[in-house]
Design an enzyme around this catalytic site. Structure first.
Site, mmCIF file in Angstrom:
data_model
loop_
_atom_site.group_PDB
_atom_site.id
_atom_site.type_symbol
_atom_site.label_atom_id
_atom_site.label_comp_id
_atom_site.label_asym_id
_atom_site.label_seq_id
_atom_site.Cartn_x
_atom_site.Cartn_y
_atom_site.Cartn_z
ATOM 1 N N LEU A 65 0.857 -1.177 0.000
ATOM 2 C CA LEU A 65 0.000 0.000 0.000
ATOM 3 C C LEU A 65 0.894 1.228 0.000
ATOM 4 O O LEU A 65 1.975 1.215 0.602
ATOM 5 C CB LEU A 65 -0.902 0.046 1.249
ATOM 6 N N ASP A 66 0.445 2.295 -0.649
ATOM 7 C CA ASP A 66 1.192 3.546 -0.614
ATOM 8 C C ASP A 66 1.337 4.034 0.827
ATOM 9 O O ASP A 66 0.494 3.761 1.686
ATOM 10 C CB ASP A 66 0.466 4.632 -1.415
ATOM 11 N N ARG A 67 2.381 4.804 1.071
ATOM 12 C CA ARG A 67 2.600 5.406 2.387
ATOM 13 C C ARG A 67 1.341 6.115 2.887
ATOM 14 O O ARG A 67 0.953 5.968 4.062
ATOM 15 C CB ARG A 67 3.760 6.408 2.308
ATOM 16 N N THR A 69 -1.815 5.793 1.999
ATOM 17 C CA THR A 69 -3.068 5.040 1.957
ATOM 18 C C THR A 69 -3.199 4.216 3.228
ATOM 19 O O THR A 69 -2.261 3.552 3.652
ATOM 20 C CB THR A 69 -3.096 4.106 0.733
ATOM 21 N N ARG A 165 -5.094 6.426 -7.916
ATOM 22 C CA ARG A 165 -4.812 7.859 -7.870
ATOM 23 C C ARG A 165 -4.691 8.438 -9.275
ATOM 24 O O ARG A 165 -5.253 9.508 -9.572
ATOM 25 C CB ARG A 165 -3.534 8.093 -7.063
#
Length: 240
Positions: A65-67, A69, A165
């Site tokens: 997961l993105d930082r 998110t 995104r």
């Protein structure tokens, strides 16, 4: 925007959503990178020993997961478990659903975004829509609208970097708080993207495992402004 406080090992344990002999699912907080990146600070891998629960080795990430998110993140508890999870993710059998608050919103109530994606720079990690890029497909459904915003449920059928995104921004409704692909957000506003649930068919002869991450407090107000009535006001399908 102020830096998020670094979670302790105890904080990570408290965020456990599911546990069995093969797999863990945790509710990753926003602002915590899963691996070291260009920013300094703690990462999730620094905390994984707290999730061994008696096994000789720590669990490892089955995906990312993105930082910025928050939400459901799957970990395999040992090498064979990671291999099985890797095959499920690679075959597209793991279903992930996200909640997002976007600026503006689509004209319709549901649909798909099929826009191929490629890296902006071969040595970087930011993405862009590119006809020569990798195929990428996102399904979306409007869950609510209000005050120039929309509350969307998003399902990434493919798993490209920053897919949700970039897809939302390319359609003209960027995710609120997205400093990379949207307009400069208001001070203190984080990325309004939450990995709401994950469904993993881990055991062939059993029902698929569903883990559901609670809505972060900082997201609740925006969802309410889009008409969200809270957990009790949603059907089982809508909770996903």
């Amino acid at each position: 925007m102020q830096d998020e406080p670094e979670p302790s090992s105890q904080d990570i344990v408290r965020r456990l959503l599911y546990r069995d002999a093969l797999m863990l699912v945790i509710d990753k907080p926003a602002g915590l990178a899963v691996h070291p990146d260009v920013k300094s600070g703690a990462t999730l891998v620094d905390q994984l020993d707290a999730l061994r629960f008696g096994l000789p080795r720590r669990p490892e990430l089955a995906h990312r997961l993105d930082r910025d998110t928050s939400g459901c993140l799957v970990l395999g508890r040992h090498r064979k478990a990671l291999a099985r999870l890797g095959r499920l993710f690679a075959a597209g059998k793991v279903s992930k659903r996200y909640w997002a608050v976007v600026l503006g919103g689509p004209a319709g109530d549901e649909g798909e975004i099929a826009l191929p994606l490629a890296r902006r720079d071969p040595r970087g990690w930011q993405m862009r829509v590119d006809p020569a890029g990798q195929p990428a497909l996102t399904r979306w459904r409007v869950m609510g609208r209000g005050e120039g915003m929309s509350f969307l449920a998003l399902e990434p059928v493919t798993g490209r970097t920053h897919q949700l995104r970039v897809h939302c921004a390319a359609m003209g409704w960027p995710i609120l708080g997205d400093r990379l692909y949207g307009p400069e957000p208001a001070p203190g506003l984080r990325l309004m993207l939450h990995a709401r649930s994950v469904t993993v068919p881990l055991y062939p002869k059993r029902q698929a495992i569903l883990a559901d991450a609670p809505v972060p407090a900082e997201m609740m107000e925006l969802l309410a402004r889009c008409g969200w009535a809270g957990e009790s006001g949603l059907s089982v399908q809508a909770r996903l």
